[in-house]
Design an enzyme around this catalytic site. Structure first.
Site, mmCIF file in Angstrom:
data_model
loop_
_atom_site.group_PDB
_atom_site.id
_atom_site.type_symbol
_atom_site.label_atom_id
_atom_site.label_comp_id
_atom_site.label_asym_id
_atom_site.label_seq_id
_atom_site.Cartn_x
_atom_site.Cartn_y
_atom_site.Cartn_z
ATOM 1 N N THR A 42 0.825 -1.214 0.000
ATOM 2 C CA THR A 42 0.000 0.000 0.000
ATOM 3 C C THR A 42 0.851 1.253 0.000
ATOM 4 O O THR A 42 0.616 2.174 -0.790
ATOM 5 C CB THR A 42 -0.924 -0.008 1.248
ATOM 6 O OG1 THR A 42 -1.774 -1.148 1.168
ATOM 7 C CG2 THR A 42 -1.768 1.253 1.310
ATOM 8 N N TYR A 99 12.528 -2.314 -4.764
ATOM 9 C CA TYR A 99 12.111 -3.289 -3.753
ATOM 10 C C TYR A 99 12.498 -4.700 -4.187
ATOM 11 O O TYR A 99 12.999 -5.505 -3.397
ATOM 12 C CB TYR A 99 10.588 -3.204 -3.523
ATOM 13 C CG TYR A 99 10.227 -2.310 -2.368
ATOM 14 C CD1 TYR A 99 10.418 -0.928 -2.438
ATOM 15 C CD2 TYR A 99 9.689 -2.833 -1.202
ATOM 16 C CE1 TYR A 99 10.101 -0.116 -1.383
ATOM 17 C CE2 TYR A 99 9.366 -2.008 -0.136
ATOM 18 C CZ TYR A 99 9.569 -0.654 -0.233
ATOM 19 O OH TYR A 99 9.263 0.149 0.824
ATOM 20 N N ILE A 179 -7.366 9.871 5.154
ATOM 21 C CA ILE A 179 -7.398 9.760 3.690
ATOM 22 C C ILE A 179 -8.397 10.737 3.091
ATOM 23 O O ILE A 179 -8.106 11.405 2.090
ATOM 24 C CB ILE A 179 -7.709 8.297 3.273
ATOM 25 C CG1 ILE A 179 -6.584 7.378 3.776
ATOM 26 C CG2 ILE A 179 -7.871 8.185 1.772
ATOM 27 C CD1 ILE A 179 -6.775 5.900 3.458
ATOM 28 N N ARG A 205 -11.601 12.896 13.902
ATOM 29 C CA ARG A 205 -11.920 12.433 15.264
ATOM 30 C C ARG A 205 -10.700 11.727 15.861
ATOM 31 O O ARG A 205 -10.021 10.980 15.168
ATOM 32 C CB ARG A 205 -13.106 11.462 15.202
ATOM 33 C CG ARG A 205 -13.582 10.977 16.558
ATOM 34 C CD ARG A 205 -14.915 10.259 16.438
ATOM 35 N NE ARG A 205 -14.838 9.073 15.589
ATOM 36 C CZ ARG A 205 -14.439 7.877 16.004
ATOM 37 N NH1 ARG A 205 -14.040 7.707 17.242
ATOM 38 N NH2 ARG A 205 -14.417 6.852 15.164
ATOM 39 N N THR A 311 3.071 3.078 7.977
ATOM 40 C CA THR A 311 4.212 2.392 7.362
ATOM 41 C C THR A 311 5.410 2.225 8.308
ATOM 42 O O THR A 311 5.935 1.117 8.442
ATOM 43 C CB THR A 311 4.646 3.157 6.093
ATOM 44 O OG1 THR A 311 3.557 3.118 5.186
ATOM 45 C CG2 THR A 311 5.882 2.565 5.464
ATOM 46 N N HIS A 436 15.914 31.476 14.220
ATOM 47 C CA HIS A 436 15.110 32.623 13.801
ATOM 48 C C HIS A 436 15.496 33.077 12.404
ATOM 49 O O HIS A 436 16.678 33.087 12.081
ATOM 50 C CB HIS A 436 15.342 33.778 14.798
ATOM 51 C CG HIS A 436 14.503 34.952 14.529
ATOM 52 N ND1 HIS A 436 13.144 34.979 14.776
ATOM 53 C CD2 HIS A 436 14.814 36.171 14.012
ATOM 54 C CE1 HIS A 436 12.667 36.159 14.424
ATOM 55 N NE2 HIS A 436 13.658 36.896 13.963
HETATM 56 P P1 NDP Z 1 -9.810 6.645 9.353
HETATM 57 O O1 NDP Z 1 -10.179 5.557 10.262
HETATM 58 O O2 NDP Z 1 -8.734 7.601 9.718
HETATM 59 O O3 NDP Z 1 -11.115 7.501 9.017
HETATM 60 C C1 NDP Z 1 -12.288 6.899 8.551
HETATM 61 C C2 NDP Z 1 -13.333 7.986 8.389
HETATM 62 O O4 NDP Z 1 -14.472 7.445 7.768
HETATM 63 C C3 NDP Z 1 -13.759 8.566 9.719
HETATM 64 O O5 NDP Z 1 -13.998 9.936 9.527
HETATM 65 C C4 NDP Z 1 -15.053 7.807 10.004
HETATM 66 O O6 NDP Z 1 -15.966 8.531 10.761
HETATM 67 C C5 NDP Z 1 -15.606 7.645 8.611
HETATM 68 N N1 NDP Z 1 -16.459 6.478 8.491
HETATM 69 C C6 NDP Z 1 -16.204 5.218 8.893
HETATM 70 N N2 NDP Z 1 -17.222 4.403 8.591
HETATM 71 C C7 NDP Z 1 -18.150 5.158 7.982
HETATM 72 C C8 NDP Z 1 -19.432 4.904 7.446
HETATM 73 N N3 NDP Z 1 -19.959 3.683 7.483
HETATM 74 N N4 NDP Z 1 -20.115 5.910 6.896
HETATM 75 C C9 NDP Z 1 -19.578 7.152 6.858
HETATM 76 N N5 NDP Z 1 -18.376 7.476 7.349
HETATM 77 C C10 NDP Z 1 -17.663 6.483 7.909
HETATM 78 O O7 NDP Z 1 -9.527 5.907 7.974
HETATM 79 P P2 NDP Z 1 -8.799 6.360 6.646
HETATM 80 O O8 NDP Z 1 -9.435 5.539 5.600
HETATM 81 O O9 NDP Z 1 -8.796 7.834 6.474
HETATM 82 O O10 NDP Z 1 -7.311 5.896 6.892
HETATM 83 C C11 NDP Z 1 -7.034 4.557 7.316
HETATM 84 C C12 NDP Z 1 -5.757 4.514 8.075
HETATM 85 O O11 NDP Z 1 -4.688 4.627 7.178
HETATM 86 C C13 NDP Z 1 -5.544 5.646 9.070
HETATM 87 O O12 NDP Z 1 -6.128 5.403 10.301
HETATM 88 C C14 NDP Z 1 -4.066 5.711 9.159
HETATM 89 O O13 NDP Z 1 -3.642 4.774 10.115
HETATM 90 C C15 NDP Z 1 -3.612 5.296 7.773
HETATM 91 N N6 NDP Z 1 -3.233 6.471 6.974
HETATM 92 C C16 NDP Z 1 -2.223 7.273 7.379
HETATM 93 C C17 NDP Z 1 -1.859 8.370 6.631
HETATM 94 C C18 NDP Z 1 -0.768 9.256 7.092
HETATM 95 O O14 NDP Z 1 0.009 8.841 7.958
HETATM 96 N N7 NDP Z 1 -0.641 10.475 6.574
HETATM 97 C C19 NDP Z 1 -2.539 8.719 5.386
HETATM 98 C C20 NDP Z 1 -3.588 7.821 5.066
HETATM 99 C C21 NDP Z 1 -3.917 6.752 5.829
HETATM 100 P P3 NDP Z 1 -15.940 8.529 12.385
HETATM 101 O O15 NDP Z 1 -14.863 9.461 12.775
HETATM 102 O O16 NDP Z 1 -17.300 9.029 12.733
HETATM 103 O O17 NDP Z 1 -15.711 7.114 12.791
#
Ligand code: NDP
Length: 453
Positions: A42, A99, A179, A205, A311, A436
């Site tokens: 990924t 890789y 994401i 959140r 990662t 600075h």
């Molecule tokens: P997250 O868990 O961070 O966020 C998922 C989002 O989708 C939340 O806002 C959640 O809402 C919402 N959600 C979940 N289920 C539903 C639903 N059924 N209907 C509507 N909304 C929903 O997941 P991501 O996909 O953004 O990322 C996955 C993981 O990948 C991250 O947790 C992180 O560990 C990793 N990642 C890291 C990055 C970085 O380091 N820069 C970049 C991208 C990914 P709610 O808050 O209400 O649960």
């Protein structure tokens, strides 16, 4: 019992590749690895790397505008998606090749096919071949989760964005996590009209509340139509794209809908039942601090274990596993105080440690914070303010958390993380002379708490 290999790794992403390379290259183990898609997983193929390159691509629009304020005569620039995509494809090919050569150099035998568990020491390849392994490492990562709702078959996920033949003119991004925020920001920066739905009251959140507010403010200020408290009820395909009925009753057509509603571990049809492994509630492989499953010969690292899905964490888990099992250097991965960054722009969110809310619940704290227009943007007339915040334990004076919303916050938090991981106190920060003029100097010049709780 005789084995064909000492280690069989299933999954060629960050964790699996690191484990295989260390086990074979440094500790002399006989190692095989199976990957059903592209080597790199990924992070390299459809995550961090292409995403960050898209962040860079999308940051130019703001930079061109800013350049005008600095006296540059800039003609109205245009963005050509396919030029970028061809270069992106070439870069991913280069990384995948690197890789592969790293694995070959370490002496790892690669199988370009799916592999599943047959028993506690046997892996079955999609070719029909079986391989007997003393140890098996599951490093199969995760995949996007899309909720089951009418029209869900029409949506894109982060996997698809990098392969688009053309950028849509209008996009709905659903979700409020890493994401969703990153892609809303990226697509907006590339000139796409972006709407973002988040079902809760504020995006991101779990992050510090002030940081969340600040990121939301800048996402809105940069042009994204962010609608919190809003979700999708149903979608239908139309000749123009996708018609979305939202929970507020509105019906809107978007050329594309991108779902970023979390990721789930890749554990389906892996043969877990054949070895007696029951996945956890989110489908994850349950492991102990040594990344060992309930079956002693089978280990798991990375997103498939759903610990901290980043990662660098997967890489550490893979490395620690290889050192422990093959290098006679037993060690567990420390999952405490892991810094991370959300790559929105122009301001990123860099974070480590406790949020103000969590720290407050744990004991008395002092909050040091500042908010200001950075010199570079202020000169250009950009009104957005950056935020720097330290959460300090009132008793030990240790810095429990640091949250930065600013350009290059990802770079800043990496360095702040060293001090915080070492147990730095607020006074240690204060003893450090400022560089600075920088934005980060504010972290060592925060004199009075803005709140004591
Ligand atoms: P997250 O868990 O961070 O966020 C998922 C989002 O989708 C939340 O806002 C959640 O809402 C919402 N959600 C979940 N289920 C539903 C639903 N059924 N209907 C509507 N909304 C929903 O997941 P991501 O996909 O953004 O990322 C996955 C993981 O990948 C991250 O947790 C992180 O560990 C990793 N990642 C890291 C990055 C970085 O380091 N820069 C970049 C991208 C990914 P709610 O808050 O209400 O649960």
């Amino acid at each position: 019992m005789t084995f064909d290999v000492d280690l069989f790794v299933i999954g060629g992403g960050s964790g699996g590749v690191r484990a295989a390379r260390i086990a074979a290259g440094e500790h002399g183990a006989r190692v095989a690895l199976a990957e059903e898609y592209r080597m790199g997983g990924t992070c390299v193929i459809r995550g961090c790397v292409p995403k960050k390159l898209m962040v860079y691509a999308s940051s130019y629009l703001g930079a061109f505008e800013e350049a005008r304020a600095y006296g540059w005569n800039v003609q109205t620039p245009t963005f050509d998606w396919m030029t970028f995509r061809h270069r992106l494809d070439a870069e991913l090919d280069r990384l995948e090749a690197a890789y592969r050569s790293g694995l070959a150099g370490a002496g790892v035998r690669v199988h370009d096919c799916r592999a599943t568990l047959e028993d506690a020491h046997t892996v079955r390849l999609a070719t029909g071949e079986t391989v007997r392994a003393k140890h098996i490492l599951l490093a199969t990562g995760g995949r996007p989760f899309v909720p089951d709702l009418p029209g869900a078959e029409h949506v894109l996920t982060s996997n698809d964005i990098f392969k688009l033949d053309a950028l849509p003119k209008t996009v709905l991004v659903v979700g409020g996590g890493f994401i969703a925020c990153e892609f809303a920001s990226i697509l907006n920066g590339l000139g796409v009209k972006v709407t973002q739905f988040y079902r809760g009251t504020q995006i991101l959140r779990g992050f510090d509340h002030e940081a969340r507010d600040r990121v939301a403010d800048q996402i809105i200020a940069s042009g994204v139509s962010l609608k919190c408290g809003t979700d999708v009820s149903a979608m239908t395909k139309t000749p123009q794209g996708i018609r979305v009925i939202s929970t507020d009753g509105a019906e809107t057509n978007y050329e594309a809908v991108v779902y970023a509603t979390g990721r789930v571990p890749n554990t389906q049809a892996m043969g877990l039942e054949k070895v007696g492994l029951a996945p956890g509630p989110r489908g994850e492989i349950c492991v102990d601090g040594w990344s060992q499953t309930a079956v002693p010969s089978i280990y798991a690292v990375g997103d498939v274990t759903d610990r901290i899905n980043l990662t660098p964490v997967a890489i550490r888990e893979g490395h620690a596993f290889a050192d422990t099992i093959f290098g006679a250097r037993p060690r567990k991965v420390d999952h405490d105080l892991v810094a991370s960054a959300v790559f929105t722009h122009p301001f990123e969110l860099g974070t480590i440690g406790l949020t103000e809310e969590d720290a407050r619940a744990a004991g008395p704290i002092e909050v040091y914070a500042t908010s200001f227009k950075p010199m570079r943007a202020a000169f250009a007339g950009n009104g957005q303010k950056v935020m720097m915040k330290l959460i300090v334990c009132a008793e030990t004076r240790r810095v429990l958390g640091c949250h930065i919303v600013a350009p290059e916050a990802g770079e800043m938090i990496q360095l702040a993380a060293i001090a915080i991981k070492m147990g730095a106190t607020k006074e240690d920060f204060d003893r450090t002379c400022a560089v600075h003029p920088t934005m980060a100097e504010e972290l060592v010049t925060l004199r009075k708490p803005v709140r004591v709780a």
